[in-house]
Design a protein around this motif. Sequence first.
Motif, PDB file in Angstrom:
ATOM      1  N   ASP A 274       0.828  -1.208   0.000  1.00 28.81           N
ATOM      2  CA  ASP A 274       0.000   0.000   0.000  1.00 28.81           C
ATOM      3  C   ASP A 274       0.863   1.260   0.000  1.00 28.81           C
ATOM      4  O   ASP A 274       0.531   2.257  -0.660  1.00 28.81           O
ATOM      5  CB  ASP A 274      -0.929   0.007   1.224  1.00 28.81           C
ATOM      6  CG  ASP A 274      -2.109  -0.935   1.049  1.00 28.81           C
ATOM      7  OD1 ASP A 274      -2.358  -1.352  -0.105  1.00 28.81           O
ATOM      8  OD2 ASP A 274      -2.774  -1.271   2.046  1.00 28.81           O
ATOM      9  N   ALA A 275       1.979   1.213   0.755  1.00 29.71           N
ATOM     10  CA  ALA A 275       2.872   2.376   0.811  1.00 29.71           C
ATOM     11  C   ALA A 275       3.407   2.700  -0.577  1.00 29.71           C
ATOM     12  O   ALA A 275       3.460   3.865  -0.985  1.00 29.71           O
ATOM     13  CB  ALA A 275       4.012   2.112   1.791  1.00 29.71           C
ATOM     14  N   ARG A 276       3.810   1.656  -1.322  1.00 28.81           N
ATOM     15  CA  ARG A 276       4.334   1.867  -2.677  1.00 28.81           C
ATOM     16  C   ARG A 276       3.226   2.288  -3.649  1.00 28.81           C
ATOM     17  O   ARG A 276       3.416   3.166  -4.492  1.00 28.81           O
ATOM     18  CB  ARG A 276       5.020   0.595  -3.185  1.00 28.81           C
ATOM     19  CG  ARG A 276       6.326   0.279  -2.476  1.00 28.81           C
ATOM     20  CD  ARG A 276       7.064  -0.877  -3.139  1.00 28.81           C
ATOM     21  NE  ARG A 276       8.204  -1.287  -2.335  1.00 28.81           N
ATOM     22  CZ  ARG A 276       9.379  -0.659  -2.293  1.00 28.81           C
ATOM     23  NH1 ARG A 276       9.557   0.413  -3.046  1.00 28.81           N
ATOM     24  NH2 ARG A 276      10.350  -1.084  -1.534  1.00 28.81           N
TER      25      ARG A 276
ATOM     26  N   GLU B 254       0.932  10.500  11.781  1.00 30.97           N
ATOM     27  CA  GLU B 254       1.630  11.407  10.867  1.00 30.97           C
ATOM     28  C   GLU B 254       1.968  10.618   9.610  1.00 30.97           C
ATOM     29  O   GLU B 254       2.711   9.641   9.666  1.00 30.97           O
ATOM     30  CB  GLU B 254       2.915  11.947  11.507  1.00 30.97           C
ATOM     31  CG  GLU B 254       2.668  13.017  12.546  1.00 30.97           C
ATOM     32  CD  GLU B 254       3.974  13.620  13.047  1.00 30.97           C
ATOM     33  OE1 GLU B 254       4.980  13.566  12.303  1.00 30.97           O
ATOM     34  OE2 GLU B 254       3.988  14.117  14.183  1.00 30.97           O
ATOM     35  N   LEU B 255       1.406  11.033   8.481  1.00 29.38           N
ATOM     36  CA  LEU B 255       1.560  10.292   7.225  1.00 29.38           C
ATOM     37  C   LEU B 255       2.212  11.198   6.181  1.00 29.38           C
ATOM     38  O   LEU B 255       1.678  12.262   5.856  1.00 29.38           O
ATOM     39  CB  LEU B 255       0.186   9.818   6.731  1.00 29.38           C
ATOM     40  CG  LEU B 255       0.187   8.905   5.504  1.00 29.38           C
ATOM     41  CD1 LEU B 255       0.793   7.553   5.832  1.00 29.38           C
ATOM     42  CD2 LEU B 255      -1.244   8.715   4.985  1.00 29.38           C
TER      43      LEU B 255
ATOM     44  N   MET C 162      -7.259  13.352  -1.535  1.00 30.51           N
ATOM     45  CA  MET C 162      -7.898  13.240  -0.226  1.00 30.51           C
ATOM     46  C   MET C 162      -8.637  11.916  -0.050  1.00 30.51           C
ATOM     47  O   MET C 162      -8.822  11.443   1.073  1.00 30.51           O
ATOM     48  CB  MET C 162      -8.871  14.402  -0.017  1.00 30.51           C
ATOM     49  CG  MET C 162      -8.175  15.757   0.098  1.00 30.51           C
ATOM     50  SD  MET C 162      -6.875  15.793   1.355  1.00 30.51           S
ATOM     51  CE  MET C 162      -7.792  15.442   2.840  1.00 30.51           C
ATOM     52  N   ASP C 163      -9.072  11.288  -1.168  1.00 34.07           N
ATOM     53  CA  ASP C 163      -9.772  10.009  -1.063  1.00 34.07           C
ATOM     54  C   ASP C 163      -8.879   8.958  -0.402  1.00 34.07           C
ATOM     55  O   ASP C 163      -9.310   8.228   0.489  1.00 34.07           O
ATOM     56  CB  ASP C 163     -10.209   9.516  -2.453  1.00 34.07           C
ATOM     57  CG  ASP C 163     -11.390  10.318  -2.982  1.00 34.07           C
ATOM     58  OD1 ASP C 163     -12.020  11.031  -2.171  1.00 34.07           O
ATOM     59  OD2 ASP C 163     -11.657  10.238  -4.189  1.00 34.07           O
ATOM     60  N   VAL C 164      -7.623   8.901  -0.864  1.00 30.91           N
ATOM     61  CA  VAL C 164      -6.686   7.928  -0.309  1.00 30.91           C
ATOM     62  C   VAL C 164      -6.432   8.217   1.171  1.00 30.91           C
ATOM     63  O   VAL C 164      -6.452   7.317   2.016  1.00 30.91           O
ATOM     64  CB  VAL C 164      -5.345   7.960  -1.092  1.00 30.91           C
ATOM     65  CG1 VAL C 164      -4.268   7.181  -0.362  1.00 30.91           C
ATOM     66  CG2 VAL C 164      -5.553   7.386  -2.486  1.00 30.91           C
TER      67      VAL C 164
ATOM     68  N   ASN D  42      -9.428   7.258   3.215  1.00 33.56           N
ATOM     69  CA  ASN D  42      -9.569   5.801   3.303  1.00 33.56           C
ATOM     70  C   ASN D  42      -8.632   5.209   4.353  1.00 33.56           C
ATOM     71  O   ASN D  42      -9.014   4.308   5.104  1.00 33.56           O
ATOM     72  CB  ASN D  42      -9.287   5.152   1.942  1.00 33.56           C
ATOM     73  CG  ASN D  42     -10.436   5.352   0.974  1.00 33.56           C
ATOM     74  OD1 ASN D  42     -11.557   5.639   1.398  1.00 33.56           O
ATOM     75  ND2 ASN D  42     -10.172   5.214  -0.316  1.00 33.56           N
ATOM     76  N   PHE D  43      -7.381   5.713   4.386  1.00 35.89           N
ATOM     77  CA  PHE D  43      -6.451   5.221   5.412  1.00 35.89           C
ATOM     78  C   PHE D  43      -6.977   5.545   6.809  1.00 35.89           C
ATOM     79  O   PHE D  43      -6.897   4.734   7.726  1.00 35.89           O
ATOM     80  CB  PHE D  43      -5.058   5.835   5.217  1.00 35.89           C
ATOM     81  CG  PHE D  43      -4.201   5.115   4.216  1.00 35.89           C
ATOM     82  CD1 PHE D  43      -3.894   3.766   4.385  1.00 35.89           C
ATOM     83  CD2 PHE D  43      -3.702   5.768   3.100  1.00 35.89           C
ATOM     84  CE1 PHE D  43      -3.103   3.096   3.454  1.00 35.89           C
ATOM     85  CE2 PHE D  43      -2.914   5.104   2.171  1.00 35.89           C
ATOM     86  CZ  PHE D  43      -2.615   3.767   2.344  1.00 35.89           C
ATOM     87  N   GLY D  44      -7.544   6.752   6.987  1.00 40.36           N
ATOM     88  CA  GLY D  44      -8.102   7.130   8.287  1.00 40.36           C
ATOM     89  C   GLY D  44      -9.246   6.218   8.685  1.00 40.36           C
ATOM     90  O   GLY D  44      -9.365   5.826   9.851  1.00 40.36           O
ATOM     91  N   HIS D  45     -10.087   5.866   7.702  1.00 38.23           N
ATOM     92  CA  HIS D  45     -11.236   4.993   7.967  1.00 38.23           C
ATOM     93  C   HIS D  45     -10.781   3.578   8.332  1.00 38.23           C
ATOM     94  O   HIS D  45     -11.277   2.973   9.288  1.00 38.23           O
ATOM     95  CB  HIS D  45     -12.140   4.960   6.731  1.00 38.23           C
ATOM     96  CG  HIS D  45     -13.339   4.071   6.893  1.00 38.23           C
ATOM     97  ND1 HIS D  45     -14.403   4.405   7.717  1.00 38.23           N
ATOM     98  CD2 HIS D  45     -13.626   2.850   6.346  1.00 38.23           C
ATOM     99  CE1 HIS D  45     -15.294   3.422   7.672  1.00 38.23           C
ATOM    100  NE2 HIS D  45     -14.856   2.476   6.844  1.00 38.23           N
TER     101      HIS D  45
END
Length: 571
Positions: free
Chosen positions: A91-93, A108-109, A117-119, A122-125
């Motif tokens: 996912d990071a790549r 902190e990302l 912002m969608d990505v 989604n990570f926050g969710h």
Amino acid sequence: MTSADDFVLQLMEEKGLVPAEIISQGREELTAEGATAADIDSRLIDLLVERKYCKYDDISFMLANEFNVPFISLQNLTVDDEVKKLISQDDARKYQVFPVAITGGQLELAVSDPMNMDVIDNFGHILKMPIDIRLATPDDIKRAIDEHYGVNAYGDILGTDGAAVQDEIKGLETGNEAGVSEEEAPIIRYVHKLITEAVKRRASDIHLEPLEKRFRIRYRIDGVLIEVENPPKRLQPSIISRLKLMANISIAEKRVPQDGRIQIVYNKKEIDLRVSSLPTVYGESIVMRILDKEGLRLGLPELGFFSDDQAVFERIVGMADGIFLVTGPTGSGKSTTLYSALNYLNHPDRKIITVEDPVEYQMTGINQVQVRREVGMTFAAALRSMLRQAPNIIMIGEIRDLETAEIAINASLTGHMVFSTLHTNDAPSAVTRLVDIGVKPFLVSASLRAALAQRLVRKTCVQCKSVYSPDPHILQAIGINEIAAAGMTFYHGEGCPKCNGIGYRGRMGIFEIFIVNEELQQMIYEGRTLVELRTKARELGMRIMREDGVRKVASGLTTADEVLKVTMNES
């Protein structure tokens, strides 16, 4: 074309980062090449960077200011394992993000695109925690992923095709690989990839270390250990067994240390791996030292010699008889220097024999003897036999005891040139070390021609080298006062893809050459102290290691921090 890329280009034009006509020309050029409308703007950004109209850093700074997002550098970052586990390597790549830390319940990302912002949502969710974004360059994020997750090394275990790795690297197979089971194949691919990545990244060692709850993998690059992605602890026995099998050492024996060797051809280049296994509390620790024969073909300037020291070194190693010693701690490049000297002297009219434990590099045209104590082939026994082979030059891996030292000295007094190493802090200490192990001072006086002390410092990356102002305290510590510093220009590496964001790439030696002339011979014969010998050598023009390091700092080859780190004060 994506609206995000289109927006970035418009912003670059508005902020004056790149002139509008250059952007228009690039767009026309890509259209003429047949680029599709869907990818023309992203390709145009890459093209502008490639042609040096701007840098990715400039674009990231611009976006950070526009969106009021903090900019972050991911170099020399320490990241908790628990934080890394929040986002998978894949996912990071895929989304070009990197988890930095958890602060106040927020993740902190680091992201490369603050508009996606969608990505981010989604990570926050998925993680069920707020996301606090930081902006980083795409290259910086890629480097961070490579450094902290590993360079796709573990991906092959998950079942991806290992054929490409097999094509790149030959010589790792032991026996008929066609008959391996489905369970064994992923382990074989993983080990192949582990070694491939180490060679690609110019590592000198691969460390596989069993810990209580994990199996740690680290590469040593330019003298610094860097951890890569760790495989699951459950795979530890399989990986270790595979490496022991390849190194031709006993898989059944797990109670005592063992040594072996793996020989490979990578990208048409011969590379040896010296394998050492050591039983520890949580399993066998494996260290593979990567011995690149190409490094021995480097000329003396590549080792770090300036022309004046190189001329002195060539004169010393070209002498007809006597002993020449290279001194320094473990890992200071002593063996490489001696092998380079042998390579320089390796001509058909000379017979060269070495006795080593172990034979690190196998060199064409040189007779190399492996010490085997279990059958009585010690350094001393090998030396006695070697003298009957009528060599011109003898190289002894290390003088460790009185018996070896006396035979080496006798060989030098009967018309042979003898090279060897000693563990001492500086060059004049070679004299006192020989006397300490029992050699008579008059024998040292008669046989020792010179001693070379050395250390290794990291070289400033030439791709990202820039002018900077070092800490005055560091300059003062290595002997550069304010007046001298005012007339010098100092360089350091800012970090780039070529050096993996570190600012250094490769290493070089700093040297101290102690030449024994008649005055010093008399002083050694009289048993004078080390302080007296060093003082006299300095009067005769000996340059200490720190002073040689200062010359290399002044030439922009390394930094003051590196010289301070590896040299001692000679005040």
